[in-house]
Design a protein around this motif. Structure first.
Motif, short mmCIF file in Angstrom:
data_model
loop_
_atom_site.label_atom_id
_atom_site.label_comp_id
_atom_site.label_asym_id
_atom_site.label_seq_id
_atom_site.Cartn_x
_atom_site.Cartn_y
_atom_site.Cartn_z
N ASN A 1 0.89 -1.15 0.00
CA ASN A 1 0.00 0.00 0.00
C ASN A 1 0.93 1.21 0.00
OD1 ASN A 1 -1.89 1.99 0.49
ND2 ASN A 1 -2.17 1.47 2.65
N PRO A 2 0.92 2.06 -1.01
CA PRO A 2 -0.14 2.32 -1.98
C PRO A 2 0.11 1.79 -3.39
CG PRO A 2 1.34 4.16 -1.95
CD PRO A 2 1.93 3.13 -1.01
N THR A 3 1.28 1.25 -3.73
CA THR A 3 1.56 0.97 -5.15
C THR A 3 0.74 -0.20 -5.69
OG1 THR A 3 3.37 -0.50 -4.58
CG2 THR A 3 3.96 1.79 -5.01
N GLY A 4 0.22 -1.04 -4.77
CA GLY A 4 -0.61 -2.17 -5.19
C GLY A 4 0.20 -3.31 -5.78
N LEU A 5 1.53 -3.27 -5.65
CA LEU A 5 2.37 -4.30 -6.26
C LEU A 5 2.87 -5.31 -5.23
CD1 LEU A 5 4.47 -2.08 -8.68
CD2 LEU A 5 2.60 -3.62 -9.28
N MET B 1 -15.22 -15.13 2.04
CA MET B 1 -14.03 -14.29 1.96
C MET B 1 -13.49 -14.28 0.53
SD MET B 1 -11.04 -14.09 4.73
CE MET B 1 -10.46 -15.74 4.71
N ARG B 2 -13.43 -15.47 -0.08
CA ARG B 2 -12.93 -15.55 -1.46
C ARG B 2 -13.77 -14.71 -2.40
NH1 ARG B 2 -11.77 -20.98 -0.68
NH2 ARG B 2 -13.83 -21.55 -1.41
N GLU B 3 -15.11 -14.82 -2.24
CA GLU B 3 -16.00 -14.09 -3.16
C GLU B 3 -15.86 -12.58 -2.99
OE1 GLU B 3 -19.36 -17.61 -3.49
OE2 GLU B 3 -19.84 -15.81 -2.34
N THR B 4 -15.77 -12.14 -1.74
CA THR B 4 -15.69 -10.69 -1.52
C THR B 4 -14.36 -10.13 -2.02
OG1 THR B 4 -17.01 -11.02 0.44
CG2 THR B 4 -15.98 -8.87 0.22
N VAL B 5 -13.28 -10.83 -1.70
CA VAL B 5 -11.97 -10.38 -2.17
C VAL B 5 -11.96 -10.32 -3.69
CG1 VAL B 5 -9.54 -11.08 -2.35
CG2 VAL B 5 -10.66 -11.07 -0.13
N GLN B 6 -12.54 -11.36 -4.30
CA GLN B 6 -12.61 -11.42 -5.76
C GLN B 6 -13.37 -10.21 -6.32
OE1 GLN B 6 -11.05 -13.29 -7.77
NE2 GLN B 6 -12.08 -12.65 -9.66
N SER B 7 -14.45 -9.83 -5.64
CA SER B 7 -15.24 -8.71 -6.17
C SER B 7 -14.46 -7.40 -6.05
CB SER B 7 -16.62 -8.64 -5.51
OG SER B 7 -16.65 -7.71 -4.48
N TYR B 8 -13.69 -7.23 -4.96
CA TYR B 8 -12.85 -6.02 -4.86
C TYR B 8 -11.77 -6.02 -5.95
CZ TYR B 8 -14.68 -5.02 -0.10
OH TYR B 8 -15.46 -4.72 0.98
N ILE B 9 -11.20 -7.19 -6.17
CA ILE B 9 -10.14 -7.30 -7.18
C ILE B 9 -10.70 -6.98 -8.56
CG2 ILE B 9 -8.86 -9.11 -8.43
CD1 ILE B 9 -7.24 -8.05 -6.23
N SER C 1 -3.93 -6.41 -5.68
CA SER C 1 -4.25 -5.45 -4.63
C SER C 1 -5.53 -4.70 -4.97
CB SER C 1 -3.08 -4.46 -4.54
OG SER C 1 -3.48 -3.26 -3.94
N PRO C 2 -6.23 -4.22 -3.94
CA PRO C 2 -7.43 -3.40 -4.22
C PRO C 2 -7.06 -1.99 -4.67
CG PRO C 2 -7.06 -3.59 -1.86
CD PRO C 2 -6.04 -4.48 -2.51
N TYR C 3 -5.76 -1.64 -4.63
CA TYR C 3 -5.37 -0.27 -4.95
C TYR C 3 -4.78 -0.13 -6.35
CZ TYR C 3 -5.84 0.29 0.08
OH TYR C 3 -6.33 0.29 1.35
N VAL C 4 -5.11 1.00 -6.97
CA VAL C 4 -4.56 1.34 -8.28
C VAL C 4 -3.72 2.61 -8.07
CG1 VAL C 4 -5.13 2.11 -10.62
CG2 VAL C 4 -6.48 0.29 -9.53
N TRP C 5 -2.50 2.56 -8.57
CA TRP C 5 -1.53 3.64 -8.38
C TRP C 5 -1.34 4.28 -9.75
CZ3 TRP C 5 0.26 6.28 -4.54
CH2 TRP C 5 1.55 6.73 -4.43
N CYS C 6 -1.85 5.48 -9.90
CA CYS C 6 -1.93 6.09 -11.22
C CYS C 6 -0.97 7.27 -11.33
CB CYS C 6 -3.39 6.55 -11.44
SG CYS C 6 -3.68 7.43 -12.95
N GLY D 1 -10.12 0.28 -5.07
CA GLY D 1 -11.12 -0.66 -5.59
C GLY D 1 -12.10 -1.11 -4.51
N PHE D 2 -11.97 -0.55 -3.30
CA PHE D 2 -12.97 -0.85 -2.26
C PHE D 2 -14.26 -0.05 -2.51
CE2 PHE D 2 -9.19 -1.85 0.56
CZ PHE D 2 -9.46 -3.20 0.63
N ALA D 3 -14.17 0.95 -3.39
CA ALA D 3 -15.37 1.74 -3.70
C ALA D 3 -16.41 0.85 -4.38
CB ALA D 3 -14.99 2.89 -4.61
N GLU D 4 -17.68 1.22 -4.25
CA GLU D 4 -18.76 0.45 -4.88
C GLU D 4 -18.54 0.39 -6.40
OE1 GLU D 4 -20.93 -1.16 -3.26
OE2 GLU D 4 -21.03 -0.22 -1.29
#
Ligand code: PLP
Length: 413
Positions: free
Chosen positions: A193-197, A318-326, A349-354, A395-398
Motif C-alpha cells: 500500500n499504496p503501489t498495489g504491487l 471471503m474468497r467471493e468478496t476479495v474477488q469482487s474487490y479485485i 491489490s485493491p489499490y490502483v496507483w496512477c 477498488g474498495f469503492a462500490e
C-alpha cells in the motif's frame, strides 16, 4: 512572610513526538472536499480515496459473533480473561489453513489489528537500530519509528534523518531493493500500500539473503495478502530461510471486513534469533513476554468471529468478496490504462496507483480531479516523497462509483 517557592522537577514529554510532521493529508483532503461542496452544492462526489472496506461482515461471522456473545451471557459458558496471545481454536485454524501447519499455533499471536502490532513490534528492538522503509509506504512505519526516537528531525525534503528510505520508482519496477549499506530493521509490505504491487520470489529471496548476511530482521506486512492473484508469494515464509529473519503480520481487516471489528495476527517463528551482547536471544520469547505483560488479549466473541472465517462457508464468503474487490480494481486499472494513463497495482491489490500527467504534482492532480470531475483520490505524496507524481485510487469503492469514475475520467480527456 515571604512565600516559599518550591521548584518541582517538570514532567517531561516524549520529545520525539515534536519531530512528527502534521498528519495533515486526510484532514487536508477533507478540507478541500468540504470547500468543493460549498462551491458546488449539487455535485455528486465520487470517493475513490477510501482505504476502508464497503462490504459488511459475512453471515457466518455474524452468526459466530452472536453465538459467542450469548455464551458470554450464560453462567455456564461465560469466559473472563483469555490467553494474551489468543485462543488456541483461532491460532490452530490459522496455522492449519493459512500455513498448512508449517507454522505452529504457538508461533501465532492474535491482536486487535496489524496497525497495533506494526507499531508495537519495534519496542523489542533497540532505538539504536537503523531502519529501512520503502518509499512510498504505509505511513505508520515511519511515524512509529519517529515516536520511538529512532530518527533525527524532519528534513526540508519531507524525509526524516536517520531512516534508510527504499525508493520504489519506475526504474526499479516500483519495488524496494536491498541497500548496499547496513540496516537492522526492514519494513516490507507485499502487496504494497499504496503501489498495489506484490514482490516476487526472486526479490523476496534477495531480501531474506540480505537480512541473513546483515543479521537484520524483516517486519513483513501482509495485510493485503488475500488479494494476490499472481504467483507472487503470499507469505515471506515461502522463501527458504525466512523463518530465521522475518516476522509476518496479517489482518482480517481488508479480506473479511474487520476494519471495525478489529482482529489480526502476527507470526514470530521460533527460529528467529538475534545475537546481542554476546548472547543469542529468541524474538519469539521476547515478543511473548511483551504480549503477556502488556495485553489481555482480543475479546472472545471477536476471536470466534475470526475463527468462523476458517469454516468452509467463511472461506467461500471471503474468497467471493476479495474477488469482487479485485474485479473492481482491475476494471478501474484497465479503464484508466485505455484512457492513456500509466497505472500500477490493481492485480494483486485493491489499490490502483496512477501516474499523474507530466510535471503535475500529486496535489495538483488531486485538485484537478476534484474540481473538474468531483473525484476524490489520495495524493501519492501522503505515502512518501517518491509518491509525488502519483495518486492512489481504491477498488474498495462500490462498483457503481467505479463505473461513474471511468465515465468522468473519459469526459476529461
Ligand atoms: N498495513 C497496511 C499496509 C495497511 O494499509 C493497513 C490499513 O490500511 C494496515 C496495515 C492496518 O490494518 P489493521 O486494520 O489490521 O490495523
Amino acid at each position: 512572610m515571604d512565600k516559599q517557592i518550591i521548584l518541582f522537577p517538570m514532567t517531561k514529554l516524549n520529545h520525539h513526538y515534536q519531530k512528527l510532521g502534521s498528519n495533515y493529508i486526510f484532514s487536508e483532503i477533507e478540507k478541500r472536499v468540504e470547500a468543493l461542496k460549498i462551491k458546488l452544492p449539487r455535485s455528486s462526489i465520487l470517493n475513490l480515496g477510501v482505504g476502508d472496506v464497503t462490504t459488511p461482515l459475512y453471515p457466518p461471522v455474524i452468526e459466530a459473533l452472536s453465538k459467542a456473545t450469548q455464551e458470554m451471557g450464560d453462567k455456564k459458558t461465560f469466559r473472563g480473561y483469555g490467553p494474551s496471545e489468543g485462543y488456541a481454536f483461532l491460532r490452530e485454524a490459522i496455522a492449519k489453513t493459512d500455513y498448512s501447519n508449517l507454522i505452529s499455533p504457538e508461533e501465532i499471536f492474535i491482536s486487535d489489528g496489524a496497525n497495533t502490532d506494526i507499531a508495537n513490534l519495534q519496542e523489542i528492538f533497540s532505538v539504536d537500530n537503523r531502519v529501512a522503509i520503502p518509499d512510498p509506504a504505509y505511513p505508520v512505519y515511519v511515524e512509529t519509528n519517529v515516536m520511538a526516537g529512532r530518527t533525527r528531525p524532519l528534513l526540508k525534503t519531507g524525509r526524516y534523518g536517520g531512516i534508510t528510505y527504499l525508493p520504489c520508482t519506475e526504474e526499479n519496477g516500483m519495488q524496494p531493493q536491498p541497500p548496499y549499506a547496513h540496516v537492522d530493521l526492514i519494513y516490507l509490505c507485499s502487496p504494497n500500500n499504496p503501489t498495489g504491487l506484490a514482490m516476487d520470489k526472486e526479490l523476496l529471496t534477495r531480501w531474506v539473503n540480505y537480512a541473513k548476511a546483515h543479521e537484520a530482521v524483516i517486519l513483513f506486512d501482509g495485510a493485503y495478502e488475500a488479494f494476490i492473484t499472481s504467483d507472487a508469494p503470499r507469505s515471506i515464509y515461502e522463501i527458504e530461510g525466512a523463518k530465521e529473519v522475518a516476522i509476518e503480520i496479517r489482518s482480517f481487516s481488508k479480506s473479511a471486513g474487520f476494519t471495525g471489528l478489529r482482529c489480526s495476527y502476527t507470526v514470530v517463528p521460533f527460529e528467529l534469533k538475534l545475537r546481542d551482547a554476546g548472547a543469542i536471544h529468541s524474538l519469539h520469547s521476547l515478543w511473548k513476554r511483551r504480549v503477556e505483560t502488556k495485553s489481555n488479549g482480543v475479546s472472545y466473541p471477536i476471536q470466534r468471529a475470526a475463527a468462523a472465517l476458517y469454516t468452509p462457508l467463511g472461506q467461500k464468503a471471503m474468497r467471493e468478496t476479495v474477488q469482487s474487490y479485485i474485479e473492481r480494481a482491475q476494471f478501474l486499472r484497465d479503464g484508466l490504462k485505455q484512457l492513456g494513463y500509466t497505472v500500477y497495482g490493481g492485480i494483486d491489490s485493491p489499490y490502483v496507483w496512477c501516474k499523474t500527467p507530466p510535471k503535475v504534482t500529486s496535489w495538483e492532480f488531486f485538485d484537478f480531479l476534484l474540481e473538474n470531475a468531483q473525484i476524490v483520490t489520495i495524493p501519492g505524496i501522503g505515502f512518501g516523497q517518491e509518491g509525488d507524481g502519483y495518486i492512489r485510487l481504491s477498488g474498495f469503492a462500490e462498483k457503481s462509483v467505479i463505473d461513474e469514475t471511468l465515465i468522468r475520467f473519459k469526459n476529461l480527456a
